[in-house]
Structure formats: structure tokens, C-alpha cells
Design a protein around this motif. Structure first.
Motif, short mmCIF file in Angstrom:
data_model
loop_
_atom_site.label_atom_id
_atom_site.label_comp_id
_atom_site.label_asym_id
_atom_site.label_seq_id
_atom_site.Cartn_x
_atom_site.Cartn_y
_atom_site.Cartn_z
N UNK A 184 -13.90 -27.76 -9.16
CA UNK A 184 -14.00 -28.47 -10.43
C UNK A 184 -14.33 -27.51 -11.56
N UNK A 189 -17.24 -29.02 -6.12
CA UNK A 189 -17.81 -28.75 -7.44
C UNK A 189 -17.32 -27.40 -7.96
N UNK A 196 -19.25 -30.79 -0.78
CA UNK A 196 -19.45 -31.18 -2.17
C UNK A 196 -19.54 -29.95 -3.06
N UNK A 207 -11.21 -42.04 -11.59
CA UNK A 207 -11.44 -41.29 -12.82
C UNK A 207 -10.71 -41.95 -13.99
N UNK A 224 -14.55 -38.04 -7.14
CA UNK A 224 -14.50 -37.71 -8.57
C UNK A 224 -14.04 -36.28 -8.82
N UNK A 225 -14.70 -35.32 -8.18
CA UNK A 225 -14.46 -33.93 -8.53
C UNK A 225 -13.01 -33.46 -8.34
N UNK A 233 -24.01 -35.16 -7.83
CA UNK A 233 -23.74 -34.90 -6.42
C UNK A 233 -23.91 -33.42 -6.11
N UNK A 235 -20.26 -35.56 -10.97
CA UNK A 235 -20.15 -34.24 -10.34
C UNK A 235 -21.50 -33.53 -10.37
N UNK A 257 -19.17 -39.85 -3.08
CA UNK A 257 -18.80 -40.09 -4.47
C UNK A 257 -18.21 -38.80 -5.07
N UNK A 258 -18.76 -37.66 -4.67
CA UNK A 258 -18.27 -36.39 -5.19
C UNK A 258 -16.80 -36.20 -4.86
N UNK A 297 -10.75 -34.96 -11.12
CA UNK A 297 -10.98 -34.39 -12.45
C UNK A 297 -10.43 -32.97 -12.50
#
Lengths: 279, 282
Positions: free
Chosen positions: B259, B256, B252, B35, B205-206, A97, A94, B201-202, B209
Motif C-alpha cells: 500500500x 501495508x 497485514x 473501498x 482494504x489495503x 490494522x 490500513x 479487514x486489512x 487501495x
């Protein structure tokens, strides 16, 4: 034949730059391999991006911009890790990115967008100046000094974290120190060889070395040797190719060679293992 | 709001909106497994690995998706194989694949006859130039992935949380690992045109999570992650539209933000504390 290929001053500087990166990345990379945290190296190469872009917008030193970006992200990672709320790899993904996205936002409002990204990724090893090489060596030496000073503690933390903690070492602080060393490696190398090459030389040679030996000293020697050898042969190959009108970008060629070296070592070690089982 | 009005009048924007909702939601669903199975770095490596595939496809005149998909799937197999041996750790394997594949892509792109591929679009995406074919591909791939994940749900969850038990019960854990990486590779292939390599990729994942901070259980996490992913897509597109910044990057940053808000304000029903001293990097 190589004499006249490698004689020009720019080539000498390129060879020197490749040597510096090879030694620094090869040494620090072994410690990263012990902790199995190759992701940190890749992540930090992306987090320097906004610092570099902002520096070039404001006409500051790109180097200082990268350093600021790397250190901010290392600090952020350390603070967030301490909270223990999110897994390490997830956090890295995170943060890397998000930082990269910030850089993209800033860069997308400029015209030289593609050139910016290209230069950061691949560097310009054939156009490094003597001052650049000196800068690389200085920052690289700092990174080496850091891991040398903390060598025993870092090894202990890698192999016996519970024991290290019991002896009073603060694991978080040791992790931060290694992250700072990696950040210095990235900052030292990115302008000359680009972030891609820094990652490759910090991850692949140590991985190959660890297939050959479990002795730390031997692994470091093998790692540095492979990294520097890949650097020199990559530059030589690129020079020979350009003589014959074939374009082989030097940075990428070095990475391809170091990867091939890794594959060769992997093949040899698995054959040896199979032979031992049979015999 | 500006975006809604313009969307009504512009097929381009409608397509972009649909694409980002799909990509965001798919990212959330697949990302839950990324994750849980500790695959963010492998995902990053696979994202970079699409690059040489695109170059080869371009040189051979094949559709770019075939190139990126083939290369990513192939390298997913390599990664799974390397990860299965004890000689090379998962982290180094991902790093070697990442750097090596990008370098091969660069060498091929430079030595090829045609001019350089648009690197920036590959890196950061270009959602407003998404073609109808891309959207159809995304729908097809998303549908396929959802079906596979639903069919393998039990096996995937067991092999994630208790691989020993899964093996003992006769499940092919190794093949499940490969399947998971291939699913990630396919998700990346459809996300990259929209948001680019690094930013996709963000989205994997974000949102996942973030979702784990609010709900427990794999199913609810996937659902909430899909919502967060779609929100990131829409939010990012709106910001991009309003302030003329790169859409992928804006998405992104929204992801974030979600997140961060979730980590700070969520009830933390599940401890994600894998970063304890004894398990760090293990």
C-alpha cells in the motif's frame, strides 16, 4: 440491597471510573458524531495496542506506551490525510490494522499473548486503583478542555466546512485537534475499562442522543446521562449476578446495556416519527 | 528459498499457502467494492460481529462457520437497514454494531458452561492450523462470490458511482447494498480462521487501495488487487516461516508495505481525493 453490593472500596472506585469514562467519552463523542467519524475512535483503540505491548515488554508505564502509540498514529493520520491521495476511511483501516499487526508481532514472541490482548480489550474495572482513577480523570479532563476550548470552531467545521475555511480556520488542524481529544479519551479509559468500552461509550450514547434532539447542549447532556447510567447499572447488574453465581463481565455488561439503551431510543424515535406521519 | 522447499514436503504448509493465496485474492476482489462503496468501517463492524456467532455456535455445538456466517449475515442486514434510514449515520451504526456484538459475545462466552474460546486465534488467526474443510469452504465461498460479483457487475458499478441513476433505471439499490454487505460478511467468515478478525479487514482494504494507484477501471482494479492480496498472503507466510512471527500479522504488514509503495510510487491514475473539506465524513 444495593447498599452492601456497592459499598466495598473496589466497587466505589469502579463506579468512579465508569463515571469518569462516561462523562469524557459522552462529551467528546458528540463532536465525533457531528463529524460522522466514529471510525476514528475504533481505529485509535487498535493503534494503542503496539504501544502498550512495547511498554510492557520494556517494563515502562503502559499508560505512556498507549499515549505514545495513540499520538504517533494521530500524527501519521494527519500527515497522510493532507496528501489527499487516499480516502479517510481507507487510511484509517490500513493504519489501524498495520499498527495492530505490529503489536501482534511483538506480542506473539511472548508467552502472555492471549492475556495481553484480553487485558487491552476489556480492561479490569474491578481492580482499578485510586491512582488509576486519578490518572483517568486527569487525562479525561485534558480531553474535555481541548474540545471545550475549540467548541465553536469544531461545530462550525462540522456544519459548514466551506464557511469555516473561508473564515481562515485550518480544517486539517481542527481535525487533528479532535483526533488528539479522541486519543486522550482512549488512553484515559483503556486500562480501566478496556478499549471496547471506550468505543462503546464514545459512539453509542451520542448516536442515541442525536436521535432525541438536535441541540448540541441537550445532546451532550443526554449522551453523558446515558453513558453514566449504563456504567452504573452495568456494574450493579454484574455485582448482583455474581452474587447468584452467574458470571457477567462488568465491562461487557455495560456495553450491552448502553446498546440496549440505543435500541430503545431508536425504536421510540421511529414510532414517534410514524405517529407524526399518521396524525 | 526456505519456504518453497518446506512447502514441497509439508501438506500443512501447502494447505496454508493455498489458503492465504485464496484469502488474499478474494480480499482484493471484494475489497475493491469495499473501498469504492466506502465500507471499511462497516467491514470492521462485521468482522467483530462474527465473534458472538462463533460463541453461540460453540455453545450449541454447531460448526463455528455456521455461527459466524449466520451472525455476520444477520448483522449485515441490520447495518444495511440502519444505513438506509437518515436517523443514524453509517459511521455510528457500524460503531454500535461493532461494540454491541463484541460485548454480547463476551457475555455469552463468560456465562457459558465451557471454557473460554481461544480469543487470540479469533483475533489474529492461526493459518497453520487451517483444516482441509476450511480450505474447501474458502474455495466454495470464493467461487460463489466471484460468480455473483460477475453477474451483478454492471449494477454494482452503476449503484456505486451514480446511485440516483441506478434507482431511476429501476435497479434495487437498497438490495444491492445488502447483497454487498452479505458478500463482505462471507469473505470475512472464510478469512478469519486464517488471519483473524482485525487483520482480515486489512486484506479487504489495503490491496484494493494500492491497486487503485496503478490502474483505473473497476475490473482492472479487482484483478490487480487480487494479485496484491495474494502477494501479501505469500509474503506474509514466508516471513512468518522464516522469522517465527504470527503469520496473519506478517501478511497485514506486507499488504501495508505494498500500500505505502503504491501510494508513494504509483502514477495515481484515479484521484481518490474523497477527503476534501466538503465531503469529509459526509
Amino acid at each position: 440491597m444495593f447498599g452492601d453490593l456497592l459499598a466495598p472500596a473496589f466497587m466505589q472506585r469502579a463506579l468512579l471510573a465508569a463515571t469518569v469514562v462516561g462523562i469524557v467519552a459522552g462529551c467528546v463523542g458528540v463532536h465525533v458524531r457531528l463529524r460522522r467519524r466514529a471510525f476514528v475512535t475504533d481505529a485509535l483503540t487498535h493503534t494503542v495496542f503496539p504501544g502498550v505491548i512495547l511498554a510492557s515488554v520494556g517494563d515502562y508505564s503502559l499508560f505512556l506506551g498507549a499515549l505514545a502509540g495513540a499520538l504517533v498514529s494521530v500524527g501519521l493520520l494527519a500527515t497522510l490525510r493532507a496528501r489527499r491521495l487516499v480516502g479517510d476511511d481507507d487510511l484509517l483501516a490500513v493504519v489501524l490494522t498495520a499498527f495492530f499487526a505490529v503489536g501482534v508481532v511483538v506480542a506473539s514472541r511472548r508467552d502472555s499473548f492471549a492475556a495481553d490482548i484480553g487485558a487491552v480489550l476489556f480492561g479490569r474495572i474491578l481492580t482499578v486503583s485510586s491512582a488509576d482513577v486519578a490518572q483517568m480523570a486527569l487525562v479525561g479532563a485534558l480531553a474535555l478542555a481541548l474540545v471545550a476550548a475549540l467548541h465553536k470552531e469544531l461545530v462550525l467545521r462540522a456544519f459548514d466546512p466551506a464557511g469555516a475555511e473561508a473564515q481562515g480556520y485550518r480544517l486539517g488542524a481542527l481535525d487533528l485537534a479532535l483526533d488528539v481529544a479522541v486519543a486522550l479519551v482512549v488512553v484515559s479509559g483503556f486500562k480501566a475499562v478496556g478499549t471496547l468500552l471506550v468505543v462503546a461509550l464514545a459512539v453509542t450514547p451520542p448516536a442515541a442522543a442525536w436521535l432525541c434532539t438536535r441541540s448540541l447542549a441537550a445532546a451532550t447532556a443526554v449522551s453523558v446521562a446515558l453513558a453514566v447510567a449504563a456504567g452504573w447499572s452495568g456494574l450493579a447488574l454484574s455485582a448482583v449476578a455474581s452474587r447468584h453465581e452467574v458470571a457477567l463481565p462488568p465491562g461487557a455488561t455495560i456495553v450491552v446495556l448502553v446498546t440496549l439503551g440505543f435500541v430503545a431510543v431508536l425504536a421510540a424515535s421511529s414510532w414517534r416519527r410514524r405517529a407524526q406521519l399518521v396524525a | 528459498m526456505d519456504l518453497l522447499g518446506d512447502v514441497a514436503g509439508s501438506p500443512l504448509l501447502r494447505r496454508a499457502l493455498f489458503e492465504v493465496v485464496l484469502v488474499g485474492a478474494l480480499g482484493g476482489v471484494v475489497g475493491t467494492h469495499v473501498v469504492l462503496r466506502r465500507l471499511p468501517f462497516a467491514t470492521m463492524a462485521l468482522a467483530h460481529a462474527t465473534f458472538p456467532g462463533v460463541v453461540v455456535a460453540h455453545l450449541l455445538g454447531l460448526p463455528l462457520v455456521a455461527g459466524s456466517g449466520g451472525m455476520a449475515a444477520g448483522l449485515a442486514l441490520v447495518l444495511a437497514r440502519l444505513g438506509a434510514t437518515s436517523a443514524v449515520d453509517a459511521s455510528s451504526a457500524a460503531g454500535v454494531v461493532l461494540a454491541g456484538s463484541t460485548a454480547v459475545g463476551v457475555v455469552l462466552a463468560a456465562s457459558g458452561p465451557s471454557p473460554a474460546i481461544d480469543l487470540s486465534a479469533f483475533l489474529v488467526g492461526s493459518v497453520l492450523t487451517v483444516a482441509p474443510a476450511d480450505v474447501i469452504a474458502t474455495v466454495a465461498v470464493a467461487g460463489l462470490i466471484v460468480v455473483v460479483l460477475a453477474a451483478l457487475h454492471k449494477e454494482l458499478v452503476l449503484s456505486t458511482f451514480d446511485p440516483e441513476a441506478a434507482r431511476a433505471m429501476g435497479y434495487p439499490v437498497g438490495r444491492l447494498d445488502v447483497a454487498m454487505l452479505v458478500i463482505v460478511a462471507l469473505t470475512l467468515v472464510v478469512s478469519v480462521p486464517a488471519v483473524g478478525v482485525i487483520l482480515s479487514v486489512a486484506l479487504l482494504v489495503a490491496p484494493a487501495v494500492a491497486a487503485r494507484q496503478w490502474v483505473s477501471g473497476v475490473g482492472p482494479t479487482m484483478a490487480l488487487a487480487a494479485v496484491f492480496g495474494a502477494m501479501s498472503g505469500v509474503g506474509g507466510l514466508a516471513i512468518s516461516h522464516r522469522w517465527s512471527v504470527a503469520a496473519g500479522a506478517a501478511m497485514v504488514l506486507v499488504a501495508a508495505a505494498i500500500f505505502v509503495l503504491s501510494v508513494v510510487a504509483g502514477p495515481h491514475l484515479q484521484r481518490n481525493g474523497r477527503s476534501s473539506p466538503l465531503t469529509d465524513g459526509a
